[in-house]
Structures are given as C-alpha cells and as structure tokens.
Design an enzyme around this catalytic site. Structure first.
Site, PDB file in Angstrom:
ATOM      1  N   LEU A   1     -25.205  15.766  -2.296  1.00 10.56           N
ATOM      2  CA  LEU A   1     -25.434  17.244  -2.795  1.00 10.56           C
ATOM      3  C   LEU A   1     -24.229  17.929  -3.214  1.00 10.56           C
ATOM      4  O   LEU A   1     -23.217  17.871  -2.418  1.00 10.56           O
ATOM      5  CB  LEU A   1     -25.669  17.797  -1.254  1.00 10.56           C
ATOM      6  N   SER A   2     -24.404  18.415  -4.197  1.00  6.43           N
ATOM      7  CA  SER A   2     -23.323  19.161  -5.265  1.00  6.43           C
ATOM      8  C   SER A   2     -23.119  20.529  -5.062  1.00  6.43           C
ATOM      9  O   SER A   2     -22.281  21.327  -5.438  1.00  6.43           O
ATOM     10  CB  SER A   2     -23.459  18.755  -6.640  1.00  6.43           C
ATOM     11  N   GLY A   3     -24.384  21.054  -4.353  1.00  5.72           N
ATOM     12  CA  GLY A   3     -24.662  22.518  -4.141  1.00  5.72           C
ATOM     13  C   GLY A   3     -25.264  23.044  -5.297  1.00  5.72           C
ATOM     14  O   GLY A   3     -25.242  24.480  -5.488  1.00  5.72           O
ATOM     15  N   GLY A   4     -25.737  22.152  -6.133  1.00  4.45           N
ATOM     16  CA  GLY A   4     -26.611  22.748  -7.391  1.00  4.45           C
ATOM     17  C   GLY A   4     -27.980  22.586  -7.069  1.00  4.45           C
ATOM     18  O   GLY A   4     -28.462  21.895  -5.728  1.00  4.45           O
TER      19      GLY A   4
ATOM     20  N   ASP B   1     -30.575  20.773  -8.588  1.00  2.44           N
ATOM     21  CA  ASP B   1     -31.030  19.276  -8.959  1.00  2.44           C
ATOM     22  C   ASP B   1     -30.878  18.654  -7.618  1.00  2.44           C
ATOM     23  O   ASP B   1     -31.798  17.814  -7.218  1.00  2.44           O
ATOM     24  CB  ASP B   1     -30.505  18.583 -10.084  1.00  2.44           C
ATOM     25  N   SER B   2     -29.652  18.636  -7.129  1.00  5.67           N
ATOM     26  CA  SER B   2     -29.329  17.562  -5.805  1.00  5.67           C
ATOM     27  C   SER B   2     -30.080  18.179  -4.556  1.00  5.67           C
ATOM     28  O   SER B   2     -30.635  17.616  -3.859  1.00  5.67           O
ATOM     29  CB  SER B   2     -28.013  17.362  -5.526  1.00  5.67           C
TER      30      SER B   2
ATOM     31  N   MET C   1     -19.269  15.610  -2.164  1.00  9.48           N
ATOM     32  CA  MET C   1     -18.187  14.764  -2.674  1.00  9.48           C
ATOM     33  C   MET C   1     -17.263  15.853  -3.364  1.00  9.48           C
ATOM     34  O   MET C   1     -17.699  16.638  -4.190  1.00  9.48           O
ATOM     35  CB  MET C   1     -18.710  13.878  -3.795  1.00  9.48           C
TER      36      MET C   1
ATOM     37  N   CYS D   1     -16.815   8.329 -14.211  1.00 10.19           N
ATOM     38  CA  CYS D   1     -17.368   8.924 -13.023  1.00 10.19           C
ATOM     39  C   CYS D   1     -18.595   8.480 -12.372  1.00 10.19           C
ATOM     40  O   CYS D   1     -18.680   8.135 -11.025  1.00 10.19           O
ATOM     41  CB  CYS D   1     -17.440  10.396 -13.236  1.00 10.19           C
TER      42      CYS D   1
ATOM     43  N   GLY E   1     -29.351  13.708  -8.465  1.00 13.74           N
ATOM     44  CA  GLY E   1     -29.952  14.360  -9.040  1.00 13.74           C
ATOM     45  C   GLY E   1     -29.943  14.246 -10.604  1.00 13.74           C
ATOM     46  O   GLY E   1     -30.371  15.209 -11.430  1.00 13.74           O
TER      47      GLY E   1
ATOM     48  N   CYS F   1     -15.249  19.463 -14.713  1.00 12.40           N
ATOM     49  CA  CYS F   1     -14.962  20.722 -14.470  1.00 12.40           C
ATOM     50  C   CYS F   1     -13.375  20.908 -14.339  1.00 12.40           C
ATOM     51  O   CYS F   1     -12.918  22.155 -14.368  1.00 12.40           O
ATOM     52  CB  CYS F   1     -15.503  21.561 -13.408  1.00 12.40           C
TER      53      CYS F   1
END
Length: 360
Positions: free
Chosen positions: A10-13, A15-16, A35, A100, A124, A196
């Site tokens: 879960l990235s906070g976006g 898609d995930s 992560m 990555c 995602g 980023c």
C-alpha cells in the site's frame, strides 16, 4: 483462485488501494504493508512519506485490513541508490525503477511477506501475470498508456509466481471510479513519481549534491573527427541523445553520441549519427528460457519507446545482439531493452556502450 493470505504493498495511492480492495472482495485474507524506501523524505515536497502513510492507513481502515509500516531504506540505499550513482559515474544512464522492482518490491518486500506467512504479494502495477501450472507469464497491461511490464522484465520465475497484479487487465479511469464509489479519498490523488528522491527530475543538481564536485569525471567534448571542442564538468552530466547544454558555435545542432568512461571524453555529432541498426545487451534475463536460435521480437529500448521489430541473437555470457528491422535513435547505455512476443515479455537486458568511430 482459492482463498489465500495476500500481502499488498500500500503506497498511499489509488492503484494499490484498489488492488487491496479487489482482493478483499474476492474473499482473500489481505494485509497491507507500507514501504518506506528513502530516509530523507518525510517533509519533502516530492517524497511525502508521512502523508502517503496517512493515506495508506486511511485506505486500510475503509477496506477493513491491517497495515504494517516497514522501513526498507537501508536495502534501497545499498541495492538501488548506490548503483544509481555508480551507473552515472560509468557514463551510463540508469533506470532505478527496474532495479527497485527487482531488489525491493519483489525481493525485500516479497521475502518479508513470505516470512510472515503470506501465500503471495500483490502490487498496483499495470501488467498482467498469468499463473500457469509450471510457470508465470508476464504480459503487457491492458491500458497501453499505463503499461508497466517494461519495468518488470528482470524478475525471475520465483518472484513472478508469488506475485499478483490485479490491475493489469483494467484501465485507469475505471480504477479511479471504483475508488470513488467506495469513498476513498485517494480516488483522485495525483500519481506519484516513482523515483521521488530526485526533486523535480533535476538529476544534475541531485548528482552534484550527493557525489560532491571531487567525484565528477571531468574531461573534454570532442567531435567525431577527434577535434577538441570544450572542457566539461563531468561525464555524469551527459546522456546519449542530449542536445541541451552543449557548446555552441556549430552551424548544426550537436547531440551526445558517446560517453567514454576510460578517457572521460564526450563525443558529439549530428542527429543522424544517433541512429543505429543494431546493438548489444548484457545481463540478459530470459523469462522462459534462452531460445536456441535467433528469435523475432519487438524490442522497447526505453519505457516510452513504442517498440521496434527486431531479431534477438543470444550470445555467450548472458549477452545478446539485437538486429533492428528499422534503425532506431538514441540507443542509450544503461537503459533496458525489453523483448516482447506479441504482448508477452520474453526477456530483456541492459544496453551496453557502442563506442563512436572517432579517429585516434
């Protein structure tokens, strides 16, 4: 698919978030992991880890799953960031997104998830992983504008067989609509920038800040006849096909044709000099075994490249030669060349340097 324990990154976006939602709706036991891959980013305009975790936690709460915060910053620094710097210092243009995926998202994350009792992980990514009886097949995502199969070419069978990508057969507008219907506040969140840690994509400023001026490989800029044009501040500042930032005084625009890490020379020439009919790659990863003879493929020489018809000739030592049906421009050392058979990823490798024919 039978009920499984699936750990979702879960990235906070959006898609995930929708990835986790779809798997939960299918009846799986879903757990989220956030992560953190970069230490100096909590208050950064470009890497807003704190806000991303808040958003990921809010998604987990709405969906009704647990979420764990894991720090992979040390692994990222050692396995991804260090190579990112080394590639620039060697006169190549790296693609840290691919590294990555191979080293963090489908290795460190996968190892952690498996150790916690997961059956599979899910991300995602806009790519399709077909799980067959004896192997996994990686294919392009349905949404051609978002397809991310290029970034996954270096994964091995064990990584692919333990991974799910539920969004591969979907398109972005439909994914945002699903999030809106559930009331997820990330439904219209802007897509994050993968790497980023480079603010505003200003790689030159970033390299200066992290390498230090004494680490730059200074040298000269030369034309294809071996004539000296000007000094430069470091081969790290150049990439194949670059036009901006080169010395003037030429009746025609100049482009970077070659970067020689042995002499620190940057070779420039005309745009037509960038066009190549063949090239080589090393560290080739074949997803379903190396072909016994040359294979007809479509090859992408960078992420945004549409693909070009070619023959790939396997060579000893994990290398291959790519013979293009039509010449291609700015084939850049350090970038990935990914091989497709239709929409199936059959392999790929890293483009190696082809020295420009410059007189001694």
């Amino acid at each position: 698919m039978k009920k499984q324990r699936i750990v979702v990154g879960l990235s906070g976006g959006v898609d995930s978030a929708v990835t986790a939602l779809l798997l939960k709706q299918q009846g799986h036991e879903v757990v989220g992991i956030f992560m953190k891959n970069w230490e100096d980013d909590d208050d950064d305009e470009y890497c807003s880890t704190k806000q991303d975790f808040i958003d990921a936690a809010a998604v987990a709460d709405v969906i009704g799953i647990d979420i764990e915060h894991i720090n992979f910053a040390a692994e990222y620094k050692d396995r991804v960031f260090a190579q990112f710097l080394q590639e620039y210092q060697a006169g190549r243009t790296p693609n840290p997104d691919i590294l990555c995926n191979a080293e963090i998202k489908f290795k460190a994350f996968l190892d952690h998830a498996m150790a916690s009792g997961a059956d599979k992980i899910a991300t995602g990514h806009y790519a399709i992983i077909d799980h067959l009886d004896t192997k996994a097949v990686l294919r392009k995502g349905r949404d051609a504008r978002k397809d991310q199969s290029y970034f996954l070419f270096s994964l091995g069978q064990d990584q692919l067989q333990h991974a799910l990508t539920p969004l591969g057969g979907m398109e972005k507008p439909a994914i945002r609509e699903i999030a809106r219907e559930l009331g997820l506040k990330v439904a219209d969140k802007v897509d994050s920038q993968e790497i980023c840690f480079v603010p505003g994509n200003d790689y030159k400023a970033f390299l200066r800040g992290h390498l230090g001026e004494e680490e730059f490989h200074r040298g000269g800029i030369y034309d294809t006849q071996g004539n000296f044009i000007a000094d430069h501040e470091g081969i790290e500042m150049f990439t194949i096909g670059q036009r901006k930032g080169l010395p003037g005084g030429s009746p025609r625009p100049r482009y970077v044709l070659d970067i020689d890490p042995d002499t620190n020379r940057v070779i420039v020439g005309d745009e037509e000099d960038l066009v190549k009919e063949q090239f080589e790659v090393d560290r080739v990863n074949w997803l379903d075994g190396e072909p016994a003879e040359p294979k007809a493929i479509s090859v992408k020489i960078r992420y945004a490249h549409p693909g070009a018809d070619a023959l790939v000739h396997p060579l000893p030592g994990g290398k291959a030669r790519i013979e293009l049906a039509s010449p291609q421009r700015a084939i850049t050392p350090g970038q990935a060349a990914v091989f497709y058979d239709g929409d199936i990823v059959v392999g790929g490798g890293w483009i190696v340097r082809q020295p420009a024919p410059v007189p001694a």
